[in-house]
Design a protein around this motif. Structure first.
Motif, PDB file in Angstrom:
ATOM      1  N   VAL A 178       0.836  -1.204   0.000  1.00  4.26           N
ATOM      2  CA  VAL A 178       0.000   0.000   0.000  1.00  4.26           C
ATOM      3  C   VAL A 178       0.870   1.254   0.000  1.00  4.26           C
ATOM      4  O   VAL A 178       0.606   2.220  -0.730  1.00  4.26           O
ATOM      5  CB  VAL A 178      -0.950   0.004   1.213  1.00  4.26           C
ATOM      6  N   ALA A 179       1.937   1.241   0.815  1.00  3.75           N
ATOM      7  CA  ALA A 179       2.845   2.391   0.868  1.00  3.75           C
ATOM      8  C   ALA A 179       3.505   2.617  -0.491  1.00  3.75           C
ATOM      9  O   ALA A 179       3.730   3.764  -0.893  1.00  3.75           O
ATOM     10  CB  ALA A 179       3.900   2.180   1.947  1.00  3.75           C
ATOM     11  N   ALA A 180       3.803   1.533  -1.201  1.00  2.00           N
ATOM     12  CA  ALA A 180       4.429   1.652  -2.519  1.00  2.00           C
ATOM     13  C   ALA A 180       3.475   2.295  -3.521  1.00  2.00           C
ATOM     14  O   ALA A 180       3.897   3.072  -4.384  1.00  2.00           O
ATOM     15  CB  ALA A 180       4.875   0.283  -3.020  1.00  2.00           C
ATOM     16  N   VAL A 181       2.179   1.972  -3.434  1.00  2.00           N
ATOM     17  CA  VAL A 181       1.204   2.625  -4.306  1.00  2.00           C
ATOM     18  C   VAL A 181       1.215   4.128  -4.056  1.00  2.00           C
ATOM     19  O   VAL A 181       1.232   4.942  -4.992  1.00  2.00           O
ATOM     20  CB  VAL A 181      -0.214   2.064  -4.071  1.00  2.00           C
ATOM     21  N   MET A 182       1.223   4.515  -2.780  1.00  2.00           N
ATOM     22  CA  MET A 182       1.178   5.928  -2.411  1.00  2.00           C
ATOM     23  C   MET A 182       2.425   6.669  -2.907  1.00  2.00           C
ATOM     24  O   MET A 182       2.332   7.747  -3.507  1.00  2.00           O
ATOM     25  CB  MET A 182       1.027   6.050  -0.895  1.00  2.00           C
ATOM     26  N   SER A 183       3.595   6.078  -2.664  1.00  2.00           N
ATOM     27  CA  SER A 183       4.830   6.711  -3.136  1.00  2.00           C
ATOM     28  C   SER A 183       4.946   6.629  -4.650  1.00  2.00           C
ATOM     29  O   SER A 183       5.525   7.518  -5.285  1.00  2.00           O
ATOM     30  CB  SER A 183       6.050   6.052  -2.482  1.00  2.00           C
ATOM     31  N   GLY A 184       4.386   5.567  -5.239  1.00  2.00           N
ATOM     32  CA  GLY A 184       4.436   5.423  -6.685  1.00  2.00           C
ATOM     33  C   GLY A 184       3.742   6.564  -7.407  1.00  2.00           C
ATOM     34  O   GLY A 184       4.161   6.959  -8.506  1.00  2.00           O
ATOM     35  N   VAL A 185       2.687   7.112  -6.805  1.00  2.00           N
ATOM     36  CA  VAL A 185       2.007   8.260  -7.402  1.00  2.00           C
ATOM     37  C   VAL A 185       2.954   9.456  -7.453  1.00  2.00           C
ATOM     38  O   VAL A 185       2.990  10.200  -8.442  1.00  2.00           O
ATOM     39  CB  VAL A 185       0.734   8.603  -6.607  1.00  2.00           C
ATOM     40  N   LEU A 186       3.730   9.645  -6.389  1.00  2.00           N
ATOM     41  CA  LEU A 186       4.705  10.746  -6.383  1.00  2.00           C
ATOM     42  C   LEU A 186       5.792  10.518  -7.422  1.00  2.00           C
ATOM     43  O   LEU A 186       6.167  11.446  -8.154  1.00  2.00           O
ATOM     44  CB  LEU A 186       5.335  10.886  -5.000  1.00  2.00           C
ATOM     45  N   PHE A 187       6.301   9.287  -7.525  1.00  2.00           N
ATOM     46  CA  PHE A 187       7.366   9.000  -8.490  1.00  2.00           C
ATOM     47  C   PHE A 187       6.909   9.263  -9.928  1.00  2.00           C
ATOM     48  O   PHE A 187       7.649   9.829 -10.731  1.00  2.00           O
ATOM     49  CB  PHE A 187       7.844   7.552  -8.349  1.00  2.00           C
ATOM     50  N   ILE A 188       5.678   8.842 -10.240  1.00  2.00           N
ATOM     51  CA  ILE A 188       5.214   9.043 -11.616  1.00  2.00           C
ATOM     52  C   ILE A 188       4.891  10.518 -11.863  1.00  2.00           C
ATOM     53  O   ILE A 188       5.039  11.025 -12.986  1.00  2.00           O
ATOM     54  CB  ILE A 188       4.003   8.134 -11.926  1.00  2.00           C
ATOM     55  N   ALA A 189       4.489  11.227 -10.818  1.00  5.00           N
ATOM     56  CA  ALA A 189       4.272  12.671 -10.955  1.00  5.00           C
ATOM     57  C   ALA A 189       5.587  13.373 -11.268  1.00  5.00           C
ATOM     58  O   ALA A 189       5.637  14.276 -12.108  1.00  5.00           O
ATOM     59  CB  ALA A 189       3.650  13.233  -9.680  1.00  5.00           C
ATOM     60  N   MET A 190       6.650  12.969 -10.591  1.00  3.90           N
ATOM     61  CA  MET A 190       7.971  13.541 -10.868  1.00  3.90           C
ATOM     62  C   MET A 190       8.379  13.254 -12.312  1.00  3.90           C
ATOM     63  O   MET A 190       8.910  14.119 -13.011  1.00  3.90           O
ATOM     64  CB  MET A 190       9.009  12.960  -9.911  1.00  3.90           C
ATOM     65  N   ARG A 191       8.122  12.025 -12.733  1.00  6.04           N
ATOM     66  CA  ARG A 191       8.469  11.629 -14.106  1.00  6.04           C
ATOM     67  C   ARG A 191       7.739  12.498 -15.131  1.00  6.04           C
ATOM     68  O   ARG A 191       8.330  12.977 -16.100  1.00  6.04           O
ATOM     69  CB  ARG A 191       8.108  10.149 -14.301  1.00  6.04           C
ATOM     70  N   LEU A 192       6.461  12.731 -14.904  1.00  3.25           N
ATOM     71  CA  LEU A 192       5.665  13.476 -15.867  1.00  3.25           C
ATOM     72  C   LEU A 192       5.949  14.972 -15.819  1.00  3.25           C
ATOM     73  O   LEU A 192       5.985  15.640 -16.855  1.00  3.25           O
ATOM     74  CB  LEU A 192       4.178  13.207 -15.622  1.00  3.25           C
ATOM     75  N   ARG A 193       6.156  15.511 -14.622  1.00  9.65           N
ATOM     76  CA  ARG A 193       6.350  16.950 -14.516  1.00  9.65           C
ATOM     77  C   ARG A 193       7.748  17.392 -14.945  1.00  9.65           C
ATOM     78  O   ARG A 193       7.948  18.531 -15.347  1.00  9.65           O
ATOM     79  CB  ARG A 193       6.083  17.409 -13.079  1.00  9.65           C
ATOM     80  N   THR A 194       8.726  16.484 -14.843  1.00  5.54           N
ATOM     81  CA  THR A 194      10.086  16.843 -15.258  1.00  5.54           C
ATOM     82  C   THR A 194      10.420  16.330 -16.648  1.00  5.54           C
ATOM     83  O   THR A 194      11.397  16.780 -17.255  1.00  5.54           O
ATOM     84  CB  THR A 194      11.131  16.278 -14.283  1.00  5.54           C
ATOM     85  N   GLY A 195       9.630  15.376 -17.157  1.00  5.71           N
ATOM     86  CA  GLY A 195       9.911  14.798 -18.463  1.00  5.71           C
ATOM     87  C   GLY A 195      11.080  13.837 -18.463  1.00  5.71           C
ATOM     88  O   GLY A 195      11.601  13.480 -19.528  1.00  5.71           O
ATOM     89  N   SER A 196      11.489  13.380 -17.278  1.00  4.67           N
ATOM     90  CA  SER A 196      12.668  12.516 -17.182  1.00  4.67           C
ATOM     91  C   SER A 196      12.492  11.512 -16.052  1.00  4.67           C
ATOM     92  O   SER A 196      11.816  11.778 -15.048  1.00  4.67           O
ATOM     93  CB  SER A 196      13.920  13.364 -16.917  1.00  4.67           C
ATOM     94  N   LEU A 197      13.116  10.349 -16.215  1.00  5.22           N
ATOM     95  CA  LEU A 197      13.132   9.351 -15.145  1.00  5.22           C
ATOM     96  C   LEU A 197      14.188   9.644 -14.086  1.00  5.22           C
ATOM     97  O   LEU A 197      14.129   9.086 -12.989  1.00  5.22           O
ATOM     98  CB  LEU A 197      13.411   7.959 -15.732  1.00  5.22           C
ATOM     99  N   TRP A 198      15.157  10.508 -14.395  1.00  4.30           N
ATOM    100  CA  TRP A 198      16.261  10.703 -13.460  1.00  4.30           C
ATOM    101  C   TRP A 198      15.834  11.308 -12.127  1.00  4.30           C
ATOM    102  O   TRP A 198      16.320  10.868 -11.067  1.00  4.30           O
ATOM    103  CB  TRP A 198      17.373  11.526 -14.110  1.00  4.30           C
ATOM    104  N   PRO A 199      14.945  12.312 -12.085  1.00  4.31           N
ATOM    105  CA  PRO A 199      14.510  12.817 -10.774  1.00  4.31           C
ATOM    106  C   PRO A 199      13.865  11.755  -9.891  1.00  4.31           C
ATOM    107  O   PRO A 199      14.247  11.613  -8.722  1.00  4.31           O
ATOM    108  CB  PRO A 199      13.551  13.958 -11.141  1.00  4.31           C
ATOM    109  N   PRO A 200      12.881  10.951 -10.404  1.00  4.87           N
ATOM    110  CA  PRO A 200      12.349   9.902  -9.531  1.00  4.87           C
ATOM    111  C   PRO A 200      13.372   8.825  -9.191  1.00  4.87           C
ATOM    112  O   PRO A 200      13.344   8.271  -8.090  1.00  4.87           O
ATOM    113  CB  PRO A 200      11.173   9.322 -10.324  1.00  4.87           C
TER     114      PRO A 200
END
Length: 256
Positions: free
Chosen positions: A171-193
């Motif tokens: 469950v915690a991974a789902v919650m943090s996963g939303v943040l990781f994918i938000a970082m990916r989309l808002r920065t346009g890169s996988l490196w920040p997440p």
């Protein structure tokens, strides 16, 4: 790109192979070395190395491009990472106050967290998300990616033997996963997440190692001990949703 019309199927096949490698090799590692903390403090973890190699081969064979490993916009990334990095400063400060482990142990933890985070981000926020986006709208792709990321963490029961803890981690991974994918989309890169994910895991392991939890009795698996980790990562979910507040518009205009 080859397999253009079957990208979801290809992504799911890669995910299945990735999960098998991670779980099977990871289970062997924990049986040989002890707890997960013991494993990450004793040099490169075979499961993490094998998972990274699998993804490199998969991307080469499938000619999978554009998953987000290109250039990154430094100022945009710094602005987005600033708020959640408060957690990292807190973790590290407490670990320093308690007493950090030897330098070699710190190096092993950092290396393994980088390998694991690179593997997970490329698999989920890279290959899987891109495969889902070939057929799904932005929000369904976000939630399916995050839910599968959480589901994979439930397999930690094979590494720890603790079902309740594995479900909480899921469950915690789902919650943090939303943040990781938000970082990916808002920065346009996988490196920040990738970097934030690695720093989060490393600071957590350092905190646990500094507290001597590796030699302590197993934690309680009921009540507040199970709820506390979810409350702790709740800000990750909330911040991720905030970053994604206008993601449909960004997707429609080609900026996500």
């Amino acid at each position: 790109m080859p397999f253009q019309t079957h990208r979801i199927a290809a992504a799911l096949i890669v995910l299945l192979l990735w999960a098998l490698v991670t779980v099977l090799v990871g289970a062997w590692s924990t049986q040989e070395m002890g707890t997960l903390l013991d494993v990450v403090t004793r040099g490169p973890v075979p499961a993490f190395v094998a998972a990274v190699l699998l993804l490199v081969v998969a991307c080469a064979v499938l000619r999978w491009e554009g998953i987000g490993l290109g250039a990154v916009h430094p100022w945009r990334s710094l602005r987005i990472l600033l708020l959640p990095s408060v957690y990292l400063v807190l973790f590290f400060s407490i670990a320093v106050a308690l007493g950090l482990p030897p330098l070699m142990v710190i190096g092993s933890i950092v290396l393994n967290c980088l390998l694991a985070s690179f593997s997970e981000e490329v698999m989920f926020r890279g290959i899987l998300f891109q495969g889902l986006r070939s057929r799904l709208a932005i929000w369904p792709a976000i939630w399916v990616t995050s839910l599968l990321f959480g589901a994979i963490h439930s397999l930690n029961v094979f590494l720890t033997g603790e079902m309740a803890q594995a479900l909480v981690q899921s469950v915690a991974a789902v919650m943090s996963g939303v943040l990781f994918i938000a970082m990916r989309l808002r920065t346009g890169s996988l490196w920040p997440p990738i970097l934030f994910h690695a720093a989060w895991n490393a600071s957590t392991f350092l905190l646990v190692a500094a507290a001597g939890a590796g030699s302590a009795p197993p934690p309680e698996t009921s009540g507040l001990a199970l709820v506390a980790p979810l409350l702790f990562v709740l800000p990750n979910l909330l911040y991720g949703l905030y970053l994604l507040r206008d993601i449909e518009y960004r997707a429609a205009t080609g900026t996500a």
